[in-house]
Design an enzyme around this catalytic site. Structure first.
Site, short mmCIF file in Angstrom:
data_model
loop_
_atom_site.label_atom_id
_atom_site.label_comp_id
_atom_site.label_asym_id
_atom_site.label_seq_id
_atom_site.Cartn_x
_atom_site.Cartn_y
_atom_site.Cartn_z
N ASP A 13 -2.52 -19.59 -46.78
CA ASP A 13 -2.30 -18.78 -47.94
C ASP A 13 -3.51 -17.64 -48.28
O ASP A 13 -3.69 -17.40 -49.39
CB ASP A 13 -2.51 -19.95 -49.06
CG ASP A 13 -1.35 -20.94 -49.12
OD1 ASP A 13 -0.51 -20.67 -48.54
OD2 ASP A 13 -1.74 -22.19 -49.44
N LYS A 16 -1.22 -13.54 -46.02
CA LYS A 16 -0.54 -13.01 -44.91
C LYS A 16 0.83 -12.11 -45.01
O LYS A 16 1.05 -11.22 -44.57
CB LYS A 16 -0.43 -14.06 -43.84
CG LYS A 16 -1.51 -14.82 -43.51
CD LYS A 16 -1.21 -16.00 -42.31
CE LYS A 16 -0.46 -17.16 -43.09
NZ LYS A 16 -1.31 -17.91 -44.34
N GLY A 40 4.55 -20.70 -47.10
CA GLY A 40 5.13 -19.91 -48.16
C GLY A 40 4.51 -18.81 -48.11
O GLY A 40 3.36 -18.83 -48.43
N HIS A 41 5.11 -17.50 -47.92
CA HIS A 41 4.39 -16.36 -47.90
C HIS A 41 5.21 -15.59 -48.91
O HIS A 41 6.32 -15.13 -49.12
CB HIS A 41 4.85 -15.64 -46.37
CG HIS A 41 4.22 -16.25 -45.15
ND1 HIS A 41 4.44 -15.98 -44.10
CD2 HIS A 41 3.38 -17.32 -45.30
CE1 HIS A 41 3.88 -16.54 -43.22
NE2 HIS A 41 3.29 -17.88 -44.08
N GLN A 223 0.12 -20.45 -41.58
CA GLN A 223 -1.07 -21.34 -41.95
C GLN A 223 -2.14 -20.53 -41.42
O GLN A 223 -2.12 -19.45 -41.81
CB GLN A 223 -0.78 -22.69 -41.06
CG GLN A 223 0.27 -23.74 -41.20
CD GLN A 223 1.72 -23.50 -40.85
OE1 GLN A 223 2.06 -23.12 -39.85
NE2 GLN A 223 2.72 -23.23 -41.89
N ASP A 332 -10.18 -8.91 -56.41
CA ASP A 332 -10.07 -8.80 -57.77
C ASP A 332 -10.21 -10.28 -58.66
O ASP A 332 -10.59 -10.19 -59.83
CB ASP A 332 -8.78 -8.23 -58.23
CG ASP A 332 -7.52 -9.14 -57.68
OD1 ASP A 332 -7.47 -9.31 -56.38
OD2 ASP A 332 -6.84 -9.61 -58.15
P1 GDP Z 1 0.12 -16.55 -47.32
O1 GDP Z 1 0.86 -17.92 -47.14
O2 GDP Z 1 -0.83 -16.28 -46.30
O3 GDP Z 1 1.19 -15.48 -47.10
O4 GDP Z 1 -0.23 -16.42 -48.82
P2 GDP Z 1 0.32 -16.91 -50.07
O5 GDP Z 1 1.47 -15.97 -50.57
O6 GDP Z 1 0.91 -18.47 -49.88
O7 GDP Z 1 -0.46 -16.72 -51.17
C1 GDP Z 1 -1.22 -15.81 -51.42
C2 GDP Z 1 -1.08 -15.45 -52.95
O8 GDP Z 1 -2.10 -14.40 -53.23
C3 GDP Z 1 0.32 -14.84 -53.36
O9 GDP Z 1 0.63 -15.40 -54.83
C4 GDP Z 1 0.11 -13.38 -53.31
O10 GDP Z 1 0.98 -12.71 -54.22
C5 GDP Z 1 -1.29 -13.14 -53.92
N1 GDP Z 1 -1.99 -12.07 -53.31
C6 GDP Z 1 -2.22 -11.56 -52.24
N2 GDP Z 1 -3.15 -10.63 -51.98
C7 GDP Z 1 -3.84 -10.43 -53.29
C8 GDP Z 1 -4.83 -9.76 -53.84
O11 GDP Z 1 -5.63 -9.02 -53.26
N3 GDP Z 1 -5.04 -10.06 -55.22
C9 GDP Z 1 -4.37 -11.10 -55.95
N4 GDP Z 1 -4.69 -10.86 -57.16
N5 GDP Z 1 -3.34 -11.62 -55.49
C10 GDP Z 1 -3.01 -11.40 -54.17
P1 IMO Z 2 1.01 -20.69 -45.12
O1 IMO Z 2 1.87 -20.09 -43.89
C1 IMO Z 2 -1.39 -23.76 -46.77
C2 IMO Z 2 -1.52 -27.70 -44.69
C3 IMO Z 2 -0.88 -28.71 -45.70
C4 IMO Z 2 -1.51 -29.92 -45.15
C5 IMO Z 2 -1.74 -29.58 -43.86
C6 IMO Z 2 -0.56 -30.29 -42.63
O2 IMO Z 2 1.70 -20.50 -46.55
O3 IMO Z 2 -0.62 -20.06 -45.00
P2 IMO Z 2 2.24 -29.95 -42.63
O4 IMO Z 2 3.22 -30.25 -43.43
O5 IMO Z 2 1.96 -28.87 -41.87
O6 IMO Z 2 2.21 -31.12 -41.74
O7 IMO Z 2 0.74 -30.31 -43.31
O8 IMO Z 2 -1.55 -28.28 -43.50
N1 IMO Z 2 -0.48 -26.32 -44.80
C7 IMO Z 2 -0.64 -25.41 -45.40
N2 IMO Z 2 -1.56 -24.89 -46.09
N3 IMO Z 2 -1.01 -22.78 -46.25
C8 IMO Z 2 0.34 -23.09 -45.44
O9 IMO Z 2 1.04 -22.08 -44.93
C9 IMO Z 2 0.52 -24.50 -44.89
N4 IMO Z 2 1.10 -25.05 -44.09
C10 IMO Z 2 0.68 -26.36 -43.90
O10 IMO Z 2 -1.14 -28.66 -47.02
O11 IMO Z 2 -2.97 -30.04 -45.51
MG MG Z 3 1.14 -19.59 -48.31
#
Ligand code: GDP
Ligand code: IMO
Ligand code: MG
Length: 424
Positions: A13, A16, A40-41, A223, A332
């Site tokens: 999270d 990416k 979840g991206h 991840q 931010d």
């Molecule tokens: P990922 O799994 O690595 O793709 O990240 P996620 O989408 O799960 O979580 C990142 C969250 O941070 C999302 O809600 C993005 O919209 C948000 N985000 C990404 N970059 C920034 C940033 O520079 N500032 C803020 N405020 N939010 C960001």
């Molecule tokens: P993105 O791509 C954050 C975590 C789960 C748990 C562990 C094992 O959005 O960054 P699993 O269901 O994979 O067997 O769970 O890994 N986990 C993540 N945490 N972002 C993810 O993906 C994750 N995918 C798995 O919360 O701790």
């Molecule tokens: Mg994510």
């Protein structure tokens, strides 16, 4: 041209999806090579928010080829819902391809994921309960079903019957759960196979051909480094290889094809699920960061644990991924919270200072973070459009991160949209 890899360097999270979407504007091909719908991206574009779980974050560009490699695990129902959801919003999925070697997440994997977590009691992993671990278990045990099987009904019916009946024995006699309707599952999944067959193609070949044609190829990690099954906080990890090296086995290309490896981090640290987190803030500051950063899981909605930036983890990530640069998101979020702390080392109870991330959780449990404190900032930086525009305190914080991580920071995020990314 050499390929570019984007990986998460904390516990997932890190943002990416946003970085991939930005870089995909210049890419011909975007490839996912591990994980499944545990990911979840989030991509924000033109006021719209897209939450992608399996489909590469390059999908918003209609000309970009989006590939899902052999190292992934695919829930057919989820990917079809994702495809339908995108099409309903006017996004074409005609350029999507899935490797026939990728493994299929079946209902019994999801069932066993939940039952297994319940059985672990207080020491559960905190998985996303999407069947990821049990699916990779079958792959390693050599009894899994692959996308090739799914799209060949005769092969699928036979293999799924065998696998499903075996899993039912496990579910009922070992876990004490309810048997699943295997025949019903076969009927349902055969229909999914028919719908998915048009997307199936050899991703290793397609990627190799694109590289030979000098196309711009981008790999999207899911991840993060600390969730890697070998280099992460085992057993509180996922079951795949989110490291840069994972893109080779998870796509079917060689390491010599890779030129640039970008590690995505947040300007602080978060984690969902259980397991060690040395810089975790179980206090008002932790709540403040969670609320300001909207730190709730994209896939499960769970509140994310929050803490200060940890350079010990980052140095580990620089080493194990061979990073050539960092993208630091969510700077931010840190506005107006006072002085900022950066963990530069760990100290054990006997006074020993650790500079490298330890292999054992037992050793990690004895570690306290050693912090360096730097001045914070109060300005709203979300409308800054160049690094130079940032307040001096922000620049000092980023320069400090660069110094303690031993890796150049090439991008800084000041908000979730495409425009809120400062390239250096
Ligand atoms: P990922 O799994 O690595 O793709 O990240 P996620 O989408 O799960 O979580 C990142 C969250 O941070 C999302 O809600 C993005 O919209 C948000 N985000 C990404 N970059 C920034 C940033 O520079 N500032 C803020 N405020 N939010 C960001
Ligand atoms: P993105 O791509 C954050 C975590 C789960 C748990 C562990 C094992 O959005 O960054 P699993 O269901 O994979 O067997 O769970 O890994 N986990 C993540 N945490 N972002 C993810 O993906 C994750 N995918 C798995 O919360 O701790
Ligand atoms: Mg994510």
């Amino acid at each position: 041209m050499p390929a570019r890899v984007v990986v998460g360097v904390q516990w997932g999270d890190e943002g990416k999806g946003k970085i991939i979407d930005i870089l995909a504007s210049r890419a011909d091909v975007v490839v996912r090579s591990q994980g499944g719908n545990n990911a979840g991206h989030t991509v924000e574009s033109g006021g719209e928010v897209y939450k992608l779980h399996l489909i590469p974050s390059g999908i918003l560009y209609p000309e970009t080829l989006c590939l899902i490699g052999c190292g992934t695990v695919i829930d057919p129902k989820v990917i079809l819902e994702e495809i339908d959801g995108l099409i309903a919003r006017g996004i074409t999925c005609e350029n999507l391809r899935i490797d026939p070697r990728a493994h299929v997440i079946m209902p019994w994997h999801i069932e066993i994921d939940g039952l297994g977590e319940a059985l672990r009691g207080g020491s559960e992993i905190g998985t996303t309960r999407r069947g990821i671990g049990p699916c990779y278990m079958d792959k390693a045990e050599r009894s899994g079903l692959r996308i090739y099987d799914l799209v060949h009904p005769e092969v699928f019916a036979e293999k799924a019957k065998l696998a499903g009946e075996l899993k039912n024995k496990l579910i009922t006699s070992y876990y004490g759960g309810e048997a699943l309707d295997v025949d019903g599952i076969i009927r349902e999944y055969t229909e999914y196979g028919k719908r998915l067959s048009k997307y199936v193609a050899d991703v290793s070949v397609l990627t190799f051909e694109a590289l030979r044609e000098n196309k711009n190829v981008l790999f999207e990690g899911a991840q993060g480094t600390l969730l890697d099954i070998d280099m992460g906080t085992y057993p509180f990890v996922t079951s795949s290889h989110p490291l840069s090296a994972g893109v080779c086995t998870g796509t079917g290309i060689g390491p010599t094809e890779i030129g640039e490896i970008i590690g995505v981090a947040k300007a602080y640290t978060t984690r969902v699920g259980k397991g060690p987190f040395p810089t975790e803030l179980n206090d008002e500051m932790g709540d403040l960061i969670r609320n300001r950063g909207h730190e709730f899981g994209t896939t499960t909605g769970r509140p994310r644990r929050t803490g200060w930036f940890d350079a010990v983890i980052l140095r580990h990530a620089v080493r194990v991924n061979g990073l050539t640069g960092l993208a630091v998101n969510k700077l931010d979020t840190l506005s107006g919270i006072g002085n900022l702390k950066i963990c530069v080392a760990y100290q054990k109870a006997d006074g020993t200072v650790l500079k490298d991330y330890p292999a054992s959780l037992e050793e990690l449990a004895q570690c306290q973070p050693v912090y360096e404190e730097v001045a914070g900032f109060d300005e709203d930086i979300s409308s800054c459009r160049s690094f130079e525009e940032l307040p001096e305190a922000c620049k000092r914080y980023i320069n400090k991160l660069e110094e303690v991580c031993g890796c150049p920071v090439k991008m800084v995020g000041v908000g979730p949209s495409r425009e809120q990314n400062l390239e250096r």
